[in-house]
Design a protein around this motif. Structure first.
Motif, PDB file in Angstrom:
ATOM      1  N   GLY A  46     -26.417  92.698   6.331  1.00 33.61           N
ATOM      2  CA  GLY A  46     -27.160  93.147   5.165  1.00 33.61           C
ATOM      3  C   GLY A  46     -26.331  93.194   3.901  1.00 33.61           C
ATOM      4  O   GLY A  46     -26.623  93.961   2.985  1.00 33.61           O
ATOM      5  N   ILE A  47     -25.295  92.357   3.806  1.00 36.01           N
ATOM      6  CA  ILE A  47     -24.376  92.383   2.670  1.00 36.01           C
ATOM      7  C   ILE A  47     -24.605  91.175   1.776  1.00 36.01           C
ATOM      8  O   ILE A  47     -24.775  90.054   2.255  1.00 36.01           O
ATOM      9  N   LEU A  48     -24.606  91.406   0.459  1.00 35.01           N
ATOM     10  CA  LEU A  48     -24.665  90.340  -0.536  1.00 35.01           C
ATOM     11  C   LEU A  48     -23.301  90.240  -1.211  1.00 35.01           C
ATOM     12  O   LEU A  48     -22.744  91.253  -1.642  1.00 35.01           O
ATOM     13  N   HIS A  49     -22.760  89.039  -1.335  1.00 27.80           N
ATOM     14  CA  HIS A  49     -21.425  88.839  -1.911  1.00 27.80           C
ATOM     15  C   HIS A  49     -21.415  89.066  -3.423  1.00 27.80           C
ATOM     16  O   HIS A  49     -20.568  89.775  -3.939  1.00 27.80           O
ATOM     17  N   ARG A  50     -22.308  88.439  -4.159  1.00 26.90           N
ATOM     18  CA  ARG A  50     -22.552  88.607  -5.587  1.00 26.90           C
ATOM     19  C   ARG A  50     -21.472  88.104  -6.531  1.00 26.90           C
ATOM     20  O   ARG A  50     -21.525  88.361  -7.723  1.00 26.90           O
ATOM     21  N   ASP A  51     -20.471  87.375  -6.052  1.00 26.09           N
ATOM     22  CA  ASP A  51     -19.453  86.856  -6.970  1.00 26.09           C
ATOM     23  C   ASP A  51     -18.914  85.511  -6.484  1.00 26.09           C
ATOM     24  O   ASP A  51     -17.736  85.364  -6.185  1.00 26.09           O
ATOM     25  N   ILE A  52     -19.793  84.523  -6.419  1.00 26.29           N
ATOM     26  CA  ILE A  52     -19.375  83.186  -6.021  1.00 26.29           C
ATOM     27  C   ILE A  52     -18.612  82.564  -7.182  1.00 26.29           C
ATOM     28  O   ILE A  52     -19.101  82.534  -8.310  1.00 26.29           O
ATOM     29  N   SER A  53     -17.401  82.104  -6.919  1.00 33.57           N
ATOM     30  CA  SER A  53     -16.594  81.441  -7.949  1.00 33.57           C
ATOM     31  C   SER A  53     -15.551  80.561  -7.278  1.00 33.57           C
ATOM     32  O   SER A  53     -15.320  80.662  -6.075  1.00 33.57           O
ATOM     33  N   SER A  54     -14.908  79.734  -8.062  1.00 31.15           N
ATOM     34  CA  SER A  54     -13.879  78.840  -7.531  1.00 31.15           C
ATOM     35  C   SER A  54     -12.709  79.621  -6.931  1.00 31.15           C
ATOM     36  O   SER A  54     -12.077  79.153  -5.986  1.00 31.15           O
ATOM     37  N   ASN A  55     -12.419  80.778  -7.474  1.00 31.76           N
ATOM     38  CA  ASN A  55     -11.318  81.583  -6.945  1.00 31.76           C
ATOM     39  C   ASN A  55     -11.695  82.312  -5.658  1.00 31.76           C
ATOM     40  O   ASN A  55     -10.817  82.759  -4.924  1.00 31.76           O
ATOM     41  N   ASN A  56     -12.976  82.457  -5.386  1.00 30.03           N
ATOM     42  CA  ASN A  56     -13.425  83.186  -4.203  1.00 30.03           C
ATOM     43  C   ASN A  56     -13.830  82.273  -3.056  1.00 30.03           C
ATOM     44  O   ASN A  56     -14.243  82.743  -2.003  1.00 30.03           O
ATOM     45  N   ILE A  57     -13.758  80.975  -3.281  1.00 30.90           N
ATOM     46  CA  ILE A  57     -14.022  79.997  -2.233  1.00 30.90           C
ATOM     47  C   ILE A  57     -12.730  79.242  -1.987  1.00 30.90           C
ATOM     48  O   ILE A  57     -12.164  78.642  -2.905  1.00 30.90           O
ATOM     49  N   MET A  58     -12.259  79.286  -0.760  1.00 33.77           N
ATOM     50  CA  MET A  58     -11.022  78.607  -0.400  1.00 33.77           C
ATOM     51  C   MET A  58     -11.260  77.847   0.900  1.00 33.77           C
ATOM     52  O   MET A  58     -12.369  77.850   1.426  1.00 33.77           O
ATOM     53  N   PHE A  59     -10.228  77.214   1.399  1.00 32.74           N
ATOM     54  CA  PHE A  59     -10.382  76.498   2.661  1.00 32.74           C
ATOM     55  C   PHE A  59      -9.101  76.553   3.475  1.00 32.74           C
ATOM     56  O   PHE A  59      -8.021  76.804   2.940  1.00 32.74           O
ATOM     57  N   THR A  60      -9.274  76.338   4.756  1.00 27.03           N
ATOM     58  CA  THR A  60      -8.150  76.180   5.670  1.00 27.03           C
ATOM     59  C   THR A  60      -8.289  74.811   6.317  1.00 27.03           C
ATOM     60  O   THR A  60      -9.359  74.207   6.301  1.00 27.03           O
ATOM     61  N   ARG A  61      -7.217  74.335   6.859  1.00 29.32           N
ATOM     62  CA  ARG A  61      -7.209  73.034   7.526  1.00 29.32           C
ATOM     63  C   ARG A  61      -6.674  73.262   8.943  1.00 29.32           C
ATOM     64  O   ARG A  61      -5.618  73.849   9.124  1.00 29.32           O
ATOM     65  N   ASP A  62      -7.429  72.790   9.963  1.00 24.86           N
ATOM     66  CA  ASP A  62      -6.985  72.982  11.345  1.00 24.86           C
ATOM     67  C   ASP A  62      -5.943  71.920  11.721  1.00 24.86           C
ATOM     68  O   ASP A  62      -5.561  71.080  10.905  1.00 24.86           O
ATOM     69  N   ASP A  63      -5.495  71.969  12.970  1.00 31.53           N
ATOM     70  CA  ASP A  63      -4.444  71.048  13.430  1.00 31.53           C
ATOM     71  C   ASP A  63      -4.876  69.582  13.369  1.00 31.53           C
ATOM     72  O   ASP A  63      -4.039  68.693  13.291  1.00 31.53           O
ATOM     73  N   ASN A  64      -6.173  69.337  13.412  1.00 31.82           N
ATOM     74  CA  ASN A  64      -6.694  67.967  13.339  1.00 31.82           C
ATOM     75  C   ASN A  64      -6.957  67.520  11.902  1.00 31.82           C
ATOM     76  O   ASN A  64      -7.478  66.430  11.675  1.00 31.82           O
ATOM     77  N   GLY A  65      -6.678  68.388  10.927  1.00 30.66           N
ATOM     78  CA  GLY A  65      -6.882  68.053   9.524  1.00 30.66           C
ATOM     79  C   GLY A  65      -8.284  68.343   9.006  1.00 30.66           C
ATOM     80  O   GLY A  65      -8.592  68.044   7.859  1.00 30.66           O
ATOM     81  N   MET A  66      -9.142  68.914   9.856  1.00 31.53           N
ATOM     82  CA  MET A  66     -10.507  69.244   9.435  1.00 31.53           C
ATOM     83  C   MET A  66     -10.485  70.514   8.587  1.00 31.53           C
ATOM     84  O   MET A  66      -9.755  71.458   8.884  1.00 31.53           O
ATOM     85  N   VAL A  67     -11.316  70.539   7.527  1.00 32.82           N
ATOM     86  CA  VAL A  67     -11.361  71.703   6.651  1.00 32.82           C
ATOM     87  C   VAL A  67     -12.455  72.663   7.099  1.00 32.82           C
ATOM     88  O   VAL A  67     -13.453  72.267   7.718  1.00 32.82           O
ATOM     89  N   ARG A  68     -12.258  73.928   6.798  1.00 36.58           N
ATOM     90  CA  ARG A  68     -13.239  74.987   7.035  1.00 36.58           C
ATOM     91  C   ARG A  68     -13.290  75.848   5.788  1.00 36.58           C
ATOM     92  O   ARG A  68     -12.256  76.241   5.248  1.00 36.58           O
ATOM     93  N   GLY A  69     -14.501  76.131   5.319  1.00 35.75           N
ATOM     94  CA  GLY A  69     -14.667  76.961   4.131  1.00 35.75           C
ATOM     95  C   GLY A  69     -14.320  78.406   4.409  1.00 35.75           C
ATOM     96  O   GLY A  69     -14.480  78.908   5.522  1.00 35.75           O
ATOM     97  N   PHE A  70     -13.862  79.083   3.374  1.00 31.65           N
ATOM     98  CA  PHE A  70     -13.378  80.449   3.493  1.00 31.65           C
ATOM     99  C   PHE A  70     -13.873  81.219   2.273  1.00 31.65           C
ATOM    100  O   PHE A  70     -13.615  80.814   1.143  1.00 31.65           O
ATOM    101  N   LEU A  71     -14.585  82.291   2.475  1.00 34.17           N
ATOM    102  CA  LEU A  71     -15.102  83.118   1.379  1.00 34.17           C
ATOM    103  C   LEU A  71     -14.301  84.407   1.318  1.00 34.17           C
ATOM    104  O   LEU A  71     -14.136  85.089   2.328  1.00 34.17           O
TER     105      LEU A  71
END
Length: 137
Positions: free
Chosen positions: A42-67
């Motif tokens: 039941g939570i709303l983030h309310r501050d989507i921005s370039s600084n609040n969206i990041m990513f990680t890369r796994d051992d195979n080089g695939m990216v995953r979004g991170f909020l």
């Protein structure tokens, strides 16, 4: 309330993405995250921005979004029916938030912010290899 302190980088800036395809994967992950925290917590983030969206890369080089950065997040309640403040990063705010409309905030506001973020990056470019150079002016 849980708080964590990271003493080393745990994710990378969107500017380090290698392609538009990777950006799309990251944004899909972020939107799934927004829906999950809304539906399950039941939570709303309310501050989507370039600084609040990041990513990680796994051992195979695939990216995953991170909020990250849930400082502006709220858990709307039944008695909180109208907006009390404008919250978020200006270029990515939903229309109802920009106009300070007296309507309840919902997950649609966060998802609308994601769409504006994608539009912004569609114009600005996703990674450093897509940035405009002098020949592009």
């Amino acid at each position: 309330i849980h708080k964590r302190l990271a003493s080393a980088p745990i994710a990378e800036s969107l500017r380090n993405l290698g392609s538009v395809d990777e950006y799309i994967v990251v944004m899909a992950d972020v939107m799934i995250t927004l829906l999950t925290i809304s539906d399950n917590c039941g939570i709303l983030h309310r501050d989507i921005s370039s600084n609040n969206i990041m990513f990680t890369r796994d051992d195979n080089g695939m990216v995953r979004g991170f909020l990250n950065d849930f400082d502006c997040a709220i858990k709307p309640s039944a008695d909180r029916k109208v907006r009390t403040t404008m919250t978020g990063t200006l270029p990515f705010m939903s229309i109802s938030n920009l106009e300070a409309q007296d309507v309840p905030q919902t997950i649609l506001n966060d998802l609308e912010s994601c769409i504006y973020h994608m539009c912004w990056f569609g114009v600005e470019g996703v990674c450093s290899s897509h940035e405009r150079g002098p020949a592009d002016d």
